[in-house]
Design a protein around this motif. Structure first.
Motif, mmCIF file in Angstrom:
data_model
loop_
_atom_site.group_PDB
_atom_site.id
_atom_site.type_symbol
_atom_site.label_atom_id
_atom_site.label_comp_id
_atom_site.label_asym_id
_atom_site.label_seq_id
_atom_site.Cartn_x
_atom_site.Cartn_y
_atom_site.Cartn_z
ATOM 1 N N ASN A 82 0.823 -1.203 0.000
ATOM 2 C CA ASN A 82 0.000 0.000 0.000
ATOM 3 C C ASN A 82 0.864 1.264 0.000
ATOM 4 O OD1 ASN A 82 -1.832 2.062 1.886
ATOM 5 N ND2 ASN A 82 -2.931 0.942 0.314
ATOM 6 N N GLN A 83 1.985 1.201 0.754
ATOM 7 C CA GLN A 83 2.807 2.406 0.898
ATOM 8 C C GLN A 83 3.799 2.587 -0.241
ATOM 9 O OE1 GLN A 83 4.435 1.640 4.715
ATOM 10 N NE2 GLN A 83 2.678 2.495 5.827
ATOM 11 N N LEU A 84 4.364 1.464 -0.728
ATOM 12 C CA LEU A 84 5.510 1.581 -1.622
ATOM 13 C C LEU A 84 5.205 1.308 -3.087
ATOM 14 C CD1 LEU A 84 8.231 -0.209 0.558
ATOM 15 C CD2 LEU A 84 7.911 2.246 0.247
ATOM 16 N N ILE A 85 4.174 0.482 -3.352
ATOM 17 C CA ILE A 85 4.042 -0.053 -4.705
ATOM 18 C C ILE A 85 2.695 0.294 -5.326
ATOM 19 C CG2 ILE A 85 4.149 -2.171 -6.091
ATOM 20 C CD1 ILE A 85 5.659 -3.401 -3.648
ATOM 21 N N GLY A 86 2.732 0.629 -6.611
ATOM 22 C CA GLY A 86 1.501 0.777 -7.375
ATOM 23 C C GLY A 86 1.486 -0.278 -8.469
ATOM 24 N N PHE A 87 0.342 -0.961 -8.606
ATOM 25 C CA PHE A 87 0.263 -2.035 -9.596
ATOM 26 C C PHE A 87 -0.546 -1.624 -10.813
ATOM 27 C CE2 PHE A 87 1.098 -4.395 -5.715
ATOM 28 C CZ PHE A 87 1.996 -5.353 -6.133
ATOM 29 N N VAL A 88 -0.061 -2.061 -11.980
ATOM 30 C CA VAL A 88 -0.861 -1.937 -13.199
ATOM 31 C C VAL A 88 -0.876 -3.325 -13.839
ATOM 32 C CG1 VAL A 88 -1.061 -0.850 -15.454
ATOM 33 C CG2 VAL A 88 -0.180 0.468 -13.529
ATOM 34 N N PHE A 89 -2.082 -3.818 -14.141
ATOM 35 C CA PHE A 89 -2.187 -5.189 -14.650
ATOM 36 C C PHE A 89 -2.569 -5.202 -16.118
ATOM 37 C CE2 PHE A 89 -3.302 -5.159 -10.151
ATOM 38 C CZ PHE A 89 -2.465 -6.134 -9.645
ATOM 39 N N GLN A 90 -2.352 -6.360 -16.724
ATOM 40 C CA GLN A 90 -2.706 -6.515 -18.131
ATOM 41 C C GLN A 90 -4.213 -6.341 -18.345
ATOM 42 O OE1 GLN A 90 -1.561 -10.284 -19.776
ATOM 43 N NE2 GLN A 90 -2.416 -9.840 -21.782
ATOM 44 N N SER A 91 -4.995 -6.957 -17.429
ATOM 45 C CA SER A 91 -6.457 -6.902 -17.618
ATOM 46 C C SER A 91 -7.084 -5.785 -16.772
ATOM 47 C CB SER A 91 -7.061 -8.253 -17.284
ATOM 48 O OG SER A 91 -6.528 -8.733 -16.073
#
Lengths: 222, 422
Positions: A82-91
């Motif tokens: 939550n603090q360090l990472i942002g996710f972007v996914f294929q779908s």
């Protein structure tokens, strides 16, 4: 920012053990724009999941922002994500019954940011990505490119140090793919570390550094 | 967590966005608690009805009458007929301390037989009782006009009568004041001094109020009963068991009338305490059954909720995975699912409770308004304690119903959850 030493990971499938990552050594500095390339089954997604603290590993060490990430319990892992990472996914992985703004605001909900403040910040990011007028729309009312931009806004709203993108252009046409990569380059300009997993070489070419993986080992790092 | 406005908004929006699913889930619980409430209401209605039927007598009352002796004793053969006599009254009063009210009684005629009372060309068949004032504390009739028999009536053997409301209806014109008027019982004139009514309904009410009370002494004198006493009615003092008083009085009467001490068949007896306890036992059973069936129905509803939540969690695995990737701690996921289940069951349960209570109240209202008097059913109601217990059971079981799916939701690895295809 990311220091991976002698990392090993294997899956047990039926009776056979699959050694997915073999003695991996990866160092990524803060602010880099890196792509991880490889064909499917090369172990690139597994590596991304380990970096994103979504998956565990068997041996070796992984330091994220100088913190050893090993055998964390799920609550702690969730907090770090939550603090360090942002996710972007294929779908895209937007929540279907929430509108664009609510989707973007979701990470802030888990940071216990007040509703008003959440929505304000979410709108600011949607504005940045040119989606302000779509804020009240549901995901199924948006095009693929728009959905992925909402997802990117969601990844950025919590102001993470790293953005991890798993095949972010895999479901998009080439024109939109191009726009999305440009967007990642802009994000990179603001000082955020961006790691993109892809199997498309033209996408990888547009990053500053390409790490090539085959059969769980790094074969090139330029 | 629970009082955080945001998590409520989260839950409300999730439930709203999945209307059909929420509704289906809610209905199971709604129905369970609705049925429980209706059954409880019916149960109390039944209980009220039966206790009403029993309410014509004090619950600690005892009746003893004579039968044939079944054993030879002190030179007397078996099969002998005997009578209680006036002397027994004093002896019981003096020797048995646990007796609160003692009423020796005699009876003439009976319910639905030939006419025995006439007044100005009108006639009816009524039960005529010779009584002491004490009978009022045992039979619990309500005096609606005038007064009951008193001791002066007995001493002076006055020819006075207290009549039942039905007797009044048959012998008098509507609106006539019966007090001071004379009626003729078996040819003897009696002055009416009071009218009474009963709590009971139906046939019992008719029987109760087709009755005339006259002073015990007058009865013996007017109808040639000598010193005979038909039977004894009595109540035990507070804190003394009616059954023990019954035994003591029987022992005394056996001595007075040369009856073998172990000849129980020489007496007929009826003990309201025993009858009352028997009926209360039955009601305990009925109530236990209602709760058992009700809670089972409720449980079926709750299991349904749990089942649906399991499917829901499965359906939402990916969403939950995304939430976890975005930083939702397992605690927050579990909390959200449990809160969803609990609020769903509570709201649905509360609605069921309300609907059940309203249903019971409406039928109660219409029964009262329409003047419907059923013999064993009266005044159905749901008591607040039962409703509260049911609601508590519901909320707790809602929590339990949520627990399993909630744990399942966080037991899947986040990566796998995100990858799940629906």
């Amino acid at each position: 920012m990311i220091r991976i030493q002698n990392l090993n990971k294997s899956y047990v499938v039926g009776n056979t053990e699959m050694h997915v990552l073999k003695n991996l050594e990866v160092h990524i500095q803060a602010g880099e724009l890196v792509s991880i390339m490889g064909s499917s089954g090369s172990g690139k997604s597994t590596l991304l999941n380990i970096i994103g603290i979504l998956d565990s590993y068997d041996a070796g060490e992984y330091y994220l922002d100088n913190v050893l990430i090993k055998n964390l319990n799920e609550s702690k892992a969730a907090r770090l994500r939550n603090q360090l990472i942002g996710f972007v996914f294929q779908s895209f992985n937007l929540i279907s019954f929430k509108n664009a703004m609510e989707n973007v605001a979701l990470p802030l909900y888990y940071q216990k940011v007040s509703r008003k403040e959440r929505n304000k910040r979410a709108l600011a990011y949607l504005d940045k990505l040119g989606l302000l007028e779509w804020a009240e729309h549901m995901p199924n009312e948006l095009s693929g490119g728009q959905q992925q931009r909402v997802a990117i806004a969601r990844a950025m709203v919590s102001e993470p140090k790293i953005i991890l993108a798993d095949e972010p252009t895999g479901a998009l046409d080439s024109k939109t793919s191009h726009d999305v990569i440009s967007l990642f380059r802009e994000i990179h300009q603001t000082g955020i570390t961006v790691i993109i997993v892809t199997h498309e070489s033209d996408i990888a070419e547009r990053t500053k550094r390409v790490i090539q993986i085959r059969d769980g080992a790094i074969i090139a790092d330029v | 967590m629970i009082f955080d406005q945001d998590s409520w908004q989260e839950i409300i929006s999730t439930l709203k966005k999945n209307k059909l699913r929420s509704l289906m889930t809610a209905f199971g619980v709604f129905w369970g608690i609705f049925m429980l409430m209706v059954m409880l209401g019916t149960g109390t209605g039944l209980e009220h009805g039966v206790t009403q039927e029993l309410s014509d007598r004090a619950t600690n009352s005892v009746y003893i009458w004579t039968r044939k002796t079944s054993k030879p004793y002190q030179g007397f053969p078996r099969g002998r007929h005997y009578h209680f006599v006036n002397e027994d009254i004093e002896k019981i009063r003096r020797n048995i301390p646990g007796v609160e009210h003692l009423a020796p009684r005699n009876k003439l005629g009976s319910y639905r037989t030939t006419n025995n009372v006439v007044r100005k060309g009108k006639a009816g068949a009524f039960s005529i009782y010779g009584d002491y004032p004490a009978i009022q504390s045992i039979l619990l009739q309500k005096i609606t006009k005038g007064r009951f028999i008193n001791h002066l009536d007995l001493q002076e053997k006055r020819k006075v009568a207290v009549i039942g409301s039905r007797v009044y209806k048959i012998l008098f014109e509507k609106g006539d004041d019966p007090l001071g008027k004379y009626i003729q019982i078996r040819g003897v004139f009696f002055k009416v001094i009071g009218v009474f009514a009963t709590n009971r309904s139906g046939d019992d009410e008719e029987e109760d109020t087709q009755t005339i009370f006259i002073p015990f002494t007058t009865f013996q004198h007017a109808f040639n009963y000598g010193n005979k006493v038909g039977w004894f009615a009595m109540t035990s003092e507070k804190g003394t068991s009616a059954a023990i008083v019954e035994e003591k009085v029987m022992a005394l009467l056996a001595r007075n009338h040369h009856i073998a001490p172990d000849d129980k068949r020489a007496f007929g007896r009826w003990n309201a305490e025993i009858e009352h306890n028997k009926i209360m036992d039955v009601f305990f059973g009925v109530e236990a059954l209602i709760w058992f069936v009700g809670i089972s129905t409720l449980l079926a509803g709750v299991i349904g909720v749990s089942n649906i939540m399991l499917i829901v969690v499965k359906e939402r695995t990916r969403e939950i995975g995304i939430r976890r990737a975005l930083g939702a701690a397992p605690r927050s996921i579990i909390g959200q699912i449990m809160l969803e289940t609990i609020s769903l069951t509570s709201i649905a349960g509360y609605a069921g409770l309300l609907a059940g209570v309203v249903m019971v109240e409406i039928s109660s209202y219409f029964m009262a308004k329409g003047g419907i008097k059923m013999e064993l059913f009266r005044n159905p109601e749901v008591d607040l304690n039962a409703a509260t217990i049911a609601l508590l059971v519901l909320i707790i079981s809602g929590a339990i119903a949520g627990l399993i799916p909630a744990h399942q939701a966080v037991n899947i690895k986040t990566v796998d959850a995100i990858r799940t295809e629906i």
